[in-house]
Motif scaffolding. Structure first.
Motif, PDB file in Angstrom:
ATOM      1  N   LYS A   1     -19.103 -34.323  -2.558  1.00 47.39           N
ATOM      2  CA  LYS A   1     -20.827 -34.835  -2.702  1.00 47.39           C
ATOM      3  C   LYS A   1     -20.742 -35.817  -1.979  1.00 47.39           C
ATOM      4  O   LYS A   1     -21.525 -35.950  -1.942  1.00 47.39           O
ATOM      5  N   ASP A   2     -19.660 -37.459  -2.047  1.00 45.40           N
ATOM      6  CA  ASP A   2     -20.751 -37.711  -1.248  1.00 45.40           C
ATOM      7  C   ASP A   2     -20.740 -37.966   0.151  1.00 45.40           C
ATOM      8  O   ASP A   2     -21.084 -38.452   0.490  1.00 45.40           O
TER       9      ASP A   2
ATOM     10  N   LYS B   1     -13.375 -32.548  -4.809  1.00 45.85           N
ATOM     11  CA  LYS B   1     -14.603 -32.834  -4.986  1.00 45.85           C
ATOM     12  C   LYS B   1     -16.155 -33.831  -4.933  1.00 45.85           C
ATOM     13  O   LYS B   1     -17.103 -33.828  -4.567  1.00 45.85           O
ATOM     14  N   SER B   2     -15.486 -34.873  -5.590  1.00 50.45           N
ATOM     15  CA  SER B   2     -16.390 -35.599  -5.471  1.00 50.45           C
ATOM     16  C   SER B   2     -16.569 -36.197  -3.570  1.00 50.45           C
ATOM     17  O   SER B   2     -18.005 -37.193  -3.891  1.00 50.45           O
TER      18      SER B   2
ATOM     19  N   LYS C   1     -22.270 -44.564  -2.083  1.00 46.70           N
ATOM     20  CA  LYS C   1     -20.299 -43.808  -2.227  1.00 46.70           C
ATOM     21  C   LYS C   1     -21.000 -42.855  -1.057  1.00 46.70           C
ATOM     22  O   LYS C   1     -20.333 -42.209  -1.352  1.00 46.70           O
TER      23      LYS C   1
END
Length: 157
Positions: free
Chosen positions: A120-121, A116-117, A130
């Motif tokens: 987002k990135d 998930k991160s 990032k």
């Protein structure tokens, strides 16, 4: 990645016909020639198949936003923006109004492992430290998963 693959994938995923695609271009006041579109939509291994320009792809994605959502983003027309895989992904997400969980599902449908991160990135601004660069493999996985997403849900434009 071939730009024609992006248009062809969206055509297939969203069940668009040639008339609808021409209409999408017209929403951006772009007179796409029907013969030119046919050449773009041809199987790349066929004689006469052509690649769209970055401009033609960008106009299609902008028109898709208006076609799907009925509104235009507030971007000054005199600003030139370089179309890269991250921006293509952002434009598709915006046009289809995809939520984060839907994007995760789309990648999952393509058997593409991404956290998930990391998702987002992918959508961070280009100057963010990032930002995750969307490579061809990631974009292809998204487009392939999108076909499954719309096929499984039965949703089309």
């Amino acid at each position: 990645m071939k730009l024609s693959y992006i248009i062809q994938s969206l055509k297939e995923s969203l069940n668009l016909n040639r008339k609808q695609i021409l209409h999408i271009y017209s929403l951006e006041d772009y007179a796409m020639d029907e013969n030119r579109l046919n050449d773009i939509l041809k199987n790349p291994s066929k004689k006469g198949a052509k690649e769209p320009t970055f401009e033609e792809l960008g106009i299609f994605l902008d028109g898709l936003f208006e076609y799907k959502r009925g509104e235009k983003p507030n971007i000054p027309e005199d600003i030139e923006i370089e179309l890269d895989n991250n921006l293509i992904l952002k434009k598709i997400r915006s046009a289809l109004n995809l939520k984060e969980y839907e994007i995760a599902l789309i990648f999952e449908l393509a058997d593409f492992k991404i956290s998930k991160s990391q998702i987002k990135d992918l959508f961070r601004s280009t100057n963010h430290p990032k930002i995750k660069i969307c490579d061809n493999k990631t974009l292809k996985a998204f487009l392939d998963g999108l076909k499954e997403f719309y096929f499984d849900s039965g949703e089309y434009l």
